[in-house]
Design an enzyme around this catalytic site. Structure first.
Site, short mmCIF file in Angstrom:
data_model
loop_
_atom_site.label_atom_id
_atom_site.label_comp_id
_atom_site.label_asym_id
_atom_site.label_seq_id
_atom_site.Cartn_x
_atom_site.Cartn_y
_atom_site.Cartn_z
N LYS A 1 0.85 -1.20 0.00
CA LYS A 1 0.00 0.00 0.00
C LYS A 1 0.89 1.25 0.00
O LYS A 1 1.13 1.85 1.04
CB LYS A 1 -0.93 -0.04 1.21
CG LYS A 1 -1.87 -1.26 1.21
CD LYS A 1 -2.66 -1.39 2.49
CE LYS A 1 -1.86 -1.78 3.67
NZ LYS A 1 -1.86 -3.12 4.15
N ASP B 1 -4.50 -6.57 -12.86
CA ASP B 1 -3.39 -7.27 -12.21
C ASP B 1 -2.44 -7.86 -13.24
O ASP B 1 -1.22 -7.71 -13.15
CB ASP B 1 -3.92 -8.43 -11.36
CG ASP B 1 -4.77 -7.94 -10.21
OD1 ASP B 1 -4.56 -6.80 -9.76
OD2 ASP B 1 -5.64 -8.70 -9.76
#
Ligand code: COA
Length: 409
Positions: free
Chosen positions: A98, A170
């Site tokens: 993150k 992804d």
């Protein structure tokens, strides 16, 4: 193949050492492709549950084959030491988290380069390593990147945006990581100086979705979501046939003539509206609605296989929309060995896509199934010079996790 074995020499990436610390698809899949092309890939997993990919049914077996599992608490003091030793001999390190998590936890690029000047470092995140602070620290999956990048707003029907599945954001990120890390490696090998790459998943999807955006950026033009059809051309999209769906990409003068002949509109060809040589049948063209209507009517009366065959003979790009059940035993798939079977660590058969692409001189290989969590911890640490006692000590403290290869059967 059990642990304690050296990786066999094969593929264009033989001799390349890749280390990664990431979960799910975006980061790991890039390392996976490199593992299939011969790289030595170490997968760092947390010591608690490991990579959340382990919770999937079968796809984990495809996306972690040829890898070694090191279960390591990377952010503990001793864990950092192990990690820094590990990357001393690595070529590429990939992490996904993150935002700037590694920097915040002291594993800065500069520290990594102190241990390996030529290291290529790839940071994968939803929103990048810098920008608006409240955004860069956010969690992101495929859909998040599709949503923020404008990609999601371009797909679906007029009433409803739809995600491009499965996990396009992804897998596209993984491909961008492969490309950019090998580009940086090319440079690093010439200069001896490494690189740090900031791969923001939303920017991957921004680049991927830029085709029509260019019209907006330069001329203020926007298009409605076209659903299963093209935004501005006739004969492009998914059409219903008598017994199935056809994917049709109509483009080119000869191709347009062949279609108009078949749908009873030959008389349009060679007119002022559709002069001979017209290669694009625009949706805002004079008879576009008629062409689309006649095409739909024609296709509804024909079996999809027959149309595919007929159109293909006229060099029209047309293909039946294949279901998974239909494609598995298709002769072309069989002729190119598109699927392969291998044995899992537990000794079970697993079927999945073969190595891709097909390199002629240095083909890829599957040399090992997905390892169990921490199966290679002991080997990797002992290769780094750790004694058995020290490894046991780190294991007792929860800094690393080790496990034995599973029993087969
Ligand atoms: N040792 C110690 N700690 C570790 C570790 C390791 N080997 N690996 C991860 N951690 C930590 C992380 O720093 C994190 O701590 P924090 O929440 O205090 O920051 C925690 O363990 C969980 O990590 P993470 O694996 O990131 O799981 P998550 O559920 O919080 O988030 C994602 C998962 C995928 C949403 C997030 O990693 C992310 O946004 N990644 C970037 C984009 C991406 O790759 N998305 C997935 C695409 S398939």
């Amino acid at each position: 193949m059990a642990k304690g074995m050296n990786i066999p020499a094969f593929g264009n990436l033989q001799g390349l050492k890749v280390v990664y610390s990431a979960v799910e698809i975006a980061g790991p899949e890039s390392a996976q492709l490199m593992a299939e092309w011969g790289a030595d890939v170490t997968w760092i997993e947390n010591v608690f549950t490991g990579d959340s990919m382990r919770d999937t049914t079968y796809v984990k077996e495809l996306e972690r084959r040829n890898q070694r599992s090191l279960s390591l608490n990377i952010f503990s003091d001793e864990g950092k030491e192990v990690f820094l030793k590990l990357i001393e001999t690595a070529d590429i390190f990939i992490e996904s988290s993150k935002g700037p998590v590694y920097e915040k936890r002291g594993l800065t690029d500069e520290l990594l380069w102190k241990h390996n000047k030529a290291l290529v470092i790839v940071h994968v995140s939803g929103f990048g390593q810098y920008g608006v602070e409240s955004r860069v620290n956010r969690a992101a999956y495929d859909q998040t990147a599709q949503a923020f990048s404008g990609y999601l707003s371009q797909n679906g029907t007029q009433d409803q945006p739809m995600i491009a599945s499965p996990y396009t954001g992804d897998y596209m990120t993984a491909l961008m990581v492969v490309g950019s890390s090998l580009a940086a490696l090319y440079r690093a090998q010439k200069t001896g100086v490494g690189e740090s790459i900031d791969v923001a998943m939303y920017e991957v999807m921004l680049r991927l979705g830029a085709y029509y955006m260019m019209d907006y950026l330069n001329a203020g033009i926007t298009y409605p979501r076209a659903g299963a059809r093209h935004q501005n051309l006739c004969g492009i999209g998914v059409y219903k046939c008598k017994d199935g769906f056809l994917s049709l990409c109509l483009y080119g003068a000869k191709q347009n003539k062949a279609i108009l002949d078949r749908i009873g509109l030959s008389y349009l060809w060679g007119t002022d509206e559709y002069p001979e040589g017209t290669s694009a049948l625009w949706l805002n063209g004079p008879k576009a609605a008629l062409i689309e209507k006649k095409l739909e009517e024609y296709l509804l009366t024909k079996p999809v296989a027959e149309v595919e065959e007929d159109f293909s003979k006229c060099n029209i790009a047309a293909n039946q929309v294949m279901s998974v059940e239909e494609l598995v035993d298709h002769p072309h798939y069989l002729a190119r060995e598109a699927f392969v079977e291998w044995e899992t660590m537990e000794g079970k058969k697993c079927k999945g896509p073969n190595i891709f692409p097909k390199f002629k001189r240095n083909p890829g290989q599957i040399w090992r199934p997905m390892p169990t969590l921490g199966m290679d911890t002991e080997d990797i640490l002992s290769n780094l010079g750790y004694s058995s006692e020290r490894i046991q000590d780190l294991s007792d403290q929860g800094i690393v996790k080790k496990s034995a290869a599973p029993e087969k059967g």
